[in-house]
Design a protein around this motif. Structure first.
Motif, PDB file in Angstrom:
ATOM      1  N   ALA A   1      37.019  42.579 -35.373  1.00  0.00           N
ATOM      2  CA  ALA A   1      36.143  42.449 -36.540  1.00  0.00           C
ATOM      3  C   ALA A   1      36.877  41.879 -37.749  1.00  0.00           C
ATOM      4  O   ALA A   1      36.249  41.584 -38.773  1.00  0.00           O
ATOM      5  CB  ALA A   1      35.553  43.811 -36.899  1.00  0.00           C
ATOM      6  N   GLY A   2      38.197  41.741 -37.651  1.00  0.00           N
ATOM      7  CA  GLY A   2      38.980  41.210 -38.765  1.00  0.00           C
ATOM      8  C   GLY A   2      39.067  42.162 -39.931  1.00  0.00           C
ATOM      9  O   GLY A   2      39.227  41.745 -41.084  1.00  0.00           O
ATOM     10  N   ALA A   3      38.944  43.462 -39.655  1.00  0.00           N
ATOM     11  CA  ALA A   3      38.959  44.458 -40.726  1.00  0.00           C
ATOM     12  C   ALA A   3      40.377  44.932 -41.000  1.00  0.00           C
ATOM     13  O   ALA A   3      41.289  44.732 -40.197  1.00  0.00           O
ATOM     14  CB  ALA A   3      38.076  45.645 -40.334  1.00  0.00           C
ATOM     15  N   ASN A   4      40.536  45.587 -42.154  1.00  0.00           N
ATOM     16  CA  ASN A   4      41.853  46.091 -42.544  1.00  0.00           C
ATOM     17  C   ASN A   4      41.913  47.616 -42.596  1.00  0.00           C
ATOM     18  O   ASN A   4      42.994  48.194 -42.528  1.00  0.00           O
ATOM     19  CB  ASN A   4      42.246  45.544 -43.927  1.00  0.00           C
ATOM     20  CG  ASN A   4      42.420  44.029 -43.901  1.00  0.00           C
ATOM     21  OD1 ASN A   4      43.004  43.481 -42.971  1.00  0.00           O
ATOM     22  ND2 ASN A   4      41.897  43.364 -44.924  1.00  0.00           N
ATOM     23  N   THR A   5      40.749  48.268 -42.770  1.00  0.00           N
ATOM     24  CA  THR A   5      40.749  49.721 -42.964  1.00  0.00           C
ATOM     25  C   THR A   5      39.630  50.378 -42.152  1.00  0.00           C
ATOM     26  O   THR A   5      38.674  49.723 -41.708  1.00  0.00           O
ATOM     27  CB  THR A   5      40.538  50.078 -44.448  1.00  0.00           C
ATOM     28  OG1 THR A   5      39.293  49.515 -44.888  1.00  0.00           O
ATOM     29  CG2 THR A   5      41.666  49.562 -45.308  1.00  0.00           C
ATOM     30  N   TYR A   6      39.795  51.666 -42.025  1.00  0.00           N
ATOM     31  CA  TYR A   6      38.741  52.519 -41.460  1.00  0.00           C
ATOM     32  C   TYR A   6      38.163  53.366 -42.586  1.00  0.00           C
ATOM     33  O   TYR A   6      38.888  53.823 -43.477  1.00  0.00           O
ATOM     34  CB  TYR A   6      39.304  53.453 -40.385  1.00  0.00           C
ATOM     35  CG  TYR A   6      39.869  52.733 -39.187  1.00  0.00           C
ATOM     36  CD1 TYR A   6      39.032  52.251 -38.182  1.00  0.00           C
ATOM     37  CD2 TYR A   6      41.244  52.555 -39.051  1.00  0.00           C
ATOM     38  CE1 TYR A   6      39.562  51.599 -37.079  1.00  0.00           C
ATOM     39  CE2 TYR A   6      41.773  51.910 -37.943  1.00  0.00           C
ATOM     40  CZ  TYR A   6      40.917  51.430 -36.959  1.00  0.00           C
ATOM     41  OH  TYR A   6      41.430  50.781 -35.869  1.00  0.00           O
ATOM     42  N   ILE A   7      36.861  53.593 -42.526  1.00  0.00           N
ATOM     43  CA  ILE A   7      36.204  54.458 -43.513  1.00  0.00           C
ATOM     44  C   ILE A   7      35.793  55.742 -42.802  1.00  0.00           C
ATOM     45  O   ILE A   7      35.030  55.707 -41.829  1.00  0.00           O
ATOM     46  CB  ILE A   7      34.968  53.775 -44.136  1.00  0.00           C
ATOM     47  CG1 ILE A   7      35.383  52.465 -44.813  1.00  0.00           C
ATOM     48  CG2 ILE A   7      34.287  54.705 -45.123  1.00  0.00           C
ATOM     49  CD1 ILE A   7      34.207  51.644 -45.312  1.00  0.00           C
ATOM     50  N   ILE A   8      36.325  56.871 -43.278  1.00  0.00           N
ATOM     51  CA  ILE A   8      36.012  58.171 -42.668  1.00  0.00           C
ATOM     52  C   ILE A   8      35.118  58.946 -43.621  1.00  0.00           C
ATOM     53  O   ILE A   8      35.487  59.218 -44.768  1.00  0.00           O
ATOM     54  CB  ILE A   8      37.294  58.981 -42.388  1.00  0.00           C
ATOM     55  CG1 ILE A   8      38.261  58.173 -41.521  1.00  0.00           C
ATOM     56  CG2 ILE A   8      36.944  60.303 -41.714  1.00  0.00           C
ATOM     57  CD1 ILE A   8      39.599  58.868 -41.309  1.00  0.00           C
ATOM     58  N   LYS A   9      33.948  59.283 -43.149  1.00  0.00           N
ATOM     59  CA  LYS A   9      32.997  60.054 -43.955  1.00  0.00           C
ATOM     60  C   LYS A   9      32.915  61.459 -43.373  1.00  0.00           C
ATOM     61  O   LYS A   9      32.793  61.635 -42.161  1.00  0.00           O
ATOM     62  CB  LYS A   9      31.615  59.402 -43.923  1.00  0.00           C
ATOM     63  CG  LYS A   9      30.587  60.096 -44.797  1.00  0.00           C
ATOM     64  CD  LYS A   9      29.258  59.346 -44.746  1.00  0.00           C
ATOM     65  CE  LYS A   9      28.217  60.045 -45.620  1.00  0.00           C
ATOM     66  NZ  LYS A   9      26.914  59.337 -45.580  1.00  0.00           N
ATOM     67  N   GLY A  10      33.010  62.467 -44.244  1.00  0.00           N
ATOM     68  CA  GLY A  10      32.976  63.837 -43.762  1.00  0.00           C
ATOM     69  C   GLY A  10      32.324  64.776 -44.740  1.00  0.00           C
ATOM     70  O   GLY A  10      31.812  64.374 -45.789  1.00  0.00           O
ATOM     71  N   ASP A  11      32.305  66.057 -44.371  1.00  0.00           N
ATOM     72  CA  ASP A  11      31.787  67.103 -45.251  1.00  0.00           C
ATOM     73  C   ASP A  11      32.666  68.333 -45.072  1.00  0.00           C
ATOM     74  O   ASP A  11      33.779  68.238 -44.548  1.00  0.00           O
ATOM     75  CB  ASP A  11      30.312  67.407 -44.947  1.00  0.00           C
ATOM     76  CG  ASP A  11      30.079  67.761 -43.479  1.00  0.00           C
ATOM     77  OD1 ASP A  11      31.026  68.249 -42.824  1.00  0.00           O
ATOM     78  OD2 ASP A  11      28.967  67.551 -42.981  1.00  0.00           O
ATOM     79  N   ASP A  12      32.177  69.481 -45.508  1.00  0.00           N
ATOM     80  CA  ASP A  12      32.987  70.692 -45.453  1.00  0.00           C
ATOM     81  C   ASP A  12      33.329  71.100 -44.027  1.00  0.00           C
ATOM     82  O   ASP A  12      34.287  71.851 -43.804  1.00  0.00           O
ATOM     83  CB  ASP A  12      32.248  71.852 -46.144  1.00  0.00           C
ATOM     84  CG  ASP A  12      32.135  71.632 -47.643  1.00  0.00           C
ATOM     85  OD1 ASP A  12      32.940  70.835 -48.175  1.00  0.00           O
ATOM     86  OD2 ASP A  12      31.251  72.233 -48.269  1.00  0.00           O
TER      87      ASP A  12
ATOM     88  N   THR B   1      39.751  51.875 -30.453  1.00  0.00           N
ATOM     89  CA  THR B   1      39.246  51.706 -31.820  1.00  0.00           C
ATOM     90  C   THR B   1      39.938  50.533 -32.517  1.00  0.00           C
ATOM     91  O   THR B   1      39.295  49.723 -33.204  1.00  0.00           O
ATOM     92  CB  THR B   1      39.486  52.996 -32.625  1.00  0.00           C
ATOM     93  OG1 THR B   1      39.094  54.127 -31.856  1.00  0.00           O
ATOM     94  CG2 THR B   1      38.705  52.982 -33.922  1.00  0.00           C
ATOM     95  N   GLU B   2      41.237  50.434 -32.320  1.00  0.00           N
ATOM     96  CA  GLU B   2      42.008  49.358 -32.949  1.00  0.00           C
ATOM     97  C   GLU B   2      41.571  48.001 -32.420  1.00  0.00           C
ATOM     98  O   GLU B   2      41.580  46.997 -33.158  1.00  0.00           O
ATOM     99  CB  GLU B   2      43.503  49.586 -32.699  1.00  0.00           C
ATOM    100  CG  GLU B   2      44.428  48.613 -33.440  1.00  0.00           C
ATOM    101  CD  GLU B   2      44.481  48.868 -34.932  1.00  0.00           C
ATOM    102  OE1 GLU B   2      45.058  48.028 -35.649  1.00  0.00           O
ATOM    103  OE2 GLU B   2      43.954  49.912 -35.394  1.00  0.00           O
ATOM    104  N   VAL B   3      41.162  47.943 -31.166  1.00  0.00           N
ATOM    105  CA  VAL B   3      40.670  46.676 -30.597  1.00  0.00           C
ATOM    106  C   VAL B   3      39.497  46.163 -31.409  1.00  0.00           C
ATOM    107  O   VAL B   3      39.424  44.977 -31.775  1.00  0.00           O
ATOM    108  CB  VAL B   3      40.267  46.883 -29.123  1.00  0.00           C
ATOM    109  CG1 VAL B   3      39.442  45.695 -28.607  1.00  0.00           C
ATOM    110  CG2 VAL B   3      41.504  47.068 -28.243  1.00  0.00           C
ATOM    111  N   LEU B   4      38.540  47.059 -31.715  1.00  0.00           N
ATOM    112  CA  LEU B   4      37.353  46.632 -32.455  1.00  0.00           C
ATOM    113  C   LEU B   4      37.707  46.247 -33.889  1.00  0.00           C
ATOM    114  O   LEU B   4      37.121  45.320 -34.460  1.00  0.00           O
ATOM    115  CB  LEU B   4      36.305  47.748 -32.441  1.00  0.00           C
ATOM    116  CG  LEU B   4      35.702  48.037 -31.062  1.00  0.00           C
ATOM    117  CD1 LEU B   4      34.768  49.232 -31.131  1.00  0.00           C
ATOM    118  CD2 LEU B   4      34.955  46.823 -30.534  1.00  0.00           C
ATOM    119  N   LYS B   5      38.656  46.931 -34.485  1.00  0.00           N
ATOM    120  CA  LYS B   5      39.062  46.582 -35.851  1.00  0.00           C
ATOM    121  C   LYS B   5      39.698  45.191 -35.898  1.00  0.00           C
ATOM    122  O   LYS B   5      39.401  44.388 -36.785  1.00  0.00           O
ATOM    123  CB  LYS B   5      40.057  47.625 -36.379  1.00  0.00           C
ATOM    124  CG  LYS B   5      40.436  47.405 -37.849  1.00  0.00           C
ATOM    125  CD  LYS B   5      41.437  48.444 -38.315  1.00  0.00           C
ATOM    126  CE  LYS B   5      42.778  47.776 -38.499  1.00  0.00           C
ATOM    127  NZ  LYS B   5      43.770  48.673 -39.140  1.00  0.00           N
TER     128      LYS B   5
END
Length: 585
Positions: free
Chosen positions: A193-204, A186-190
């Protein structure tokens, strides 16, 4: 039958309801077999440091200065970045750390941290949480790299296994007491992509999507895991260096250096597994197990087994095999199609249960049919022609048990002077004469398709038109009466004491079927034409003829009959019109 179906249904549902160990193994292996295969993305390559390379260098680990040279050689060969899936927990004894750190600065570079149960955790990755109660798989700890590499991007190398100890799902992020740490792939792709953060979307229920800024969202299960598509990423070595325009996963594949991990495609080294994770993240339609998978499997199980039970329980034996087989094939094809589309919903247990349920019902019905055929044979083999018995066995529906109203011809016979004969001759000789006369009668009746209903001492009752339909049964009943008289005449040539047989026959509607008590019954007929035929037989001696024929038969048979003077019989207020044989047409 219904009880057997219900009990078997419950037994087969238990493994699915409780997700028993063997069922989970079957499910996972089914996914392994039918999941869609994907081609490499072309963005990655695996570089193996081989046993020969280690021997040339003098052993492992390599001095960091040598690692720096390998890193530069990879970049000069055109690679877009390098990921080192090796552990660097201690300073280099040859003092090459600075040189290796400098080489890492020339391109997007990533180091790995191996999971280790020590309770020590690295700095967390930057994450944005969209939702509440978002929790992932808790990391046990890591073997941290030397602090000199603290500013180099690093990812966690882990390979959690399923119940059968094979790696199939891997977490994109793992949780620590302070936040989340990215897996190496996962870190390889970040980094790329030159990104700084991961966005985690979830629910209950937990996580739903993890997004690397600049890349499409990745669907994950509630623990943040991704089903790995075991893409056959290209491999190279230090001699070939076929790495142009691709990110390179570097590690050692020499025996004994790093442990290999069991996967559905065989034993893989850590860098091969991380490459597969990175490849899988880029596959937009890659397979996953939806949250509603078990509910869907239960619904599919119940619906399919109900349909199979109907097919095998209510269709004919041949039809049930054909349609049951087709339905099972449809279940198999549909299940494979669903998996191929990326929804990992298991059909294997439903398919196995269909086969078990269908086979059990088929066996019970076959056993019932066999017992019915034996019952029919036992009940009719002495009364019908063997061909008629076989016809009933082949199609028991021709015999409606319990009785049915049917138009038939009935024939009664009686050996005249039997009492006097019994007084005059020894019992053995009387019995022999009686058996011979009855044999003549049975042969004459069966020859014309009639049925021997019963014997009452020296008297016989025969039916034409049941249990099987018989065309022109009135004519055949009269013909049988004629043949009986001819047969008795031939028999008398061999007997010391001649005998005579009276025959009465009538046609009409009667109730025909199995009659008697629940524990003992017999196939017979009751009704007015039956009683009339018996009365006609009794009247033959009084009228002075051997054959008396009722009015209904006289109207329909193809014989020239002689009308006689109507007579009174017991149980009838009106006189009966009677006939006897004149000549055949």
């Amino acid at each position: 039958m219904k009880k057997v179906i219900f009990i078997l249904f419950i037994i087969l549902a238990l493994p699915l309801l409780f997700q028993l160990y063997p069922l989970q193994i079957l499910k996972l292996q089914t996914f392994d077999t039918f999941v869609k295969k994907y081609d490499p993305s072309g963005n990655f390559v695996v570089l193996n440091i081989t046993q020969e390379d280690i021997q040339k260098s003098g052993g492992w680990p390599f001095p960091r200065q040598e690692l720096a040279q390998i890193h530069m050689d990879i970049l000069e060969a055109g690679a877009m970045g390098v990921g080192w899936v090796i552990s660097l927990p201690n300073p280099d004894r040859f003092g090459g750390d600075e040189m290796f750190l400098m080489a890492l600065d020339y391109s997007p570079s990533i180091l790995t941290m191996f999971e280790y149960d020590n309770g020590e955790y690295p700095p967390t990755s930057g994450t944005v949480l969209l939702g509440e109660n978002i929790n992932g798989i808790m990391a046990k700890g890591v073997v941290a790299n030397d602090p000199i590499f603290i500013d180099v991007p690093q990812g966690l190398s882990t390979a959690p296994t399923e119940i059968d100890n094979l790696v199939r799902r891997m977490p994109l992020l793992m949780q620590t007491p302070d936040g989340f740490v990215a897996s190496f792939g996962t870190e390889v792709l970040k980094v790329l992509a030159g990104a700084n953060t991961y966005i985690i979307k979830g629910d209950d229920n937990g996580m739903r999507q993890i997004t690397v800024q600049g890349l499409p969202p990745v669907d994950v299960d509630n623990l943040g895991r991704k089903w790995i598509s075991w893409v056959d990423t290209p491999q190279t070595n230090l001699q070939e260096l076929n790495v142009a325009h691709r990110f390179v996963f570097v590690s050692v594949n020499a025996p004994g250096v790093f442990p290999t991990v069991a996967t559905p495609v065989g034993l893989l080294s850590p860098h091969e597994i991380q490459a597969a994770l990175a490849e899988s993240i880029l596959i937009q339609d890659s397979p996953y197990i939806p949250d509603w998978a078990i509910a869907a499997e239960l619904v599919m199980f119940a619906l399919c087994l109900i349909i199979v039970s109907i097919i095998f329980g209510y269709l004919g034996m041949t039809q049930s095999l054909i349609f049951g087989g087709l339905f099972m094939a449809a279940t198999f094809i549909s299940g494979v199609y669903i998996i191929k589309t990326g929804y990992l919903v298991d059909f294997s247990w439903t398919f196995v249960s269909e086969f078990i349920q269908g086979s059990a019902i088929f066996y019970v019905r076959f056993r019932e049919q066999y017992k019915l055929r034996q019952q029919i044979k036992k009940q009719f083999e002495h009364y019908l022609d063997p061909r008629q018995v076989k016809q009933l066995q082949d199609d028991p529906s021709l015999l409606k048990l319990g009785g049915e109203k049917k138009y038939c011809s009935f024939l009664f016979t009686d050996l005249r002077g039997f009492t006097a004969l019994s007084e005059k001759l020894p019992p053995e000789e009387v019995t022999e004469i009686m058996n011979k006369t009855l044999t003549v009668q049975v042969n004459a009746v069966q020859k014309l398709g009639g049925m021997t209903d019963k014997f009452i001492g020296d008297a016989g009752m025969f039916i034409f038109g049941a249990p099987l339909d018989l065309e022109d049964h009135e004519t055949k009943a009269v013909q049988a009466a004629i043949d009986i008289q001819k047969g008795i005449a031939e028999l008398n040539k061999t007997l010391s004491t001649p005998v005579a047989v009276g025959v009465g026959t009538q046609a009409g509607f009667a109730c025909i079927g199995n009659m008697g008590s629940e524990s003992r019954f017999d196939y017979s007929a009751i009704g007015d034409p039956v009683n009339t035929a018996a009365r006609l037989e009794s009247a033959t001696k009084e009228v002075g003829v051997d054959i008396l024929i009722g009015e209904n038969i006289a109207k329909n048979c193809k014989f020239a009959l002689k009308s006689l003077k109507p007579i009174n019989v017991k149980g009838k207020k009106k006189k009966l019109n009677i006939y006897t044989v004149k000549e055949s047409i």
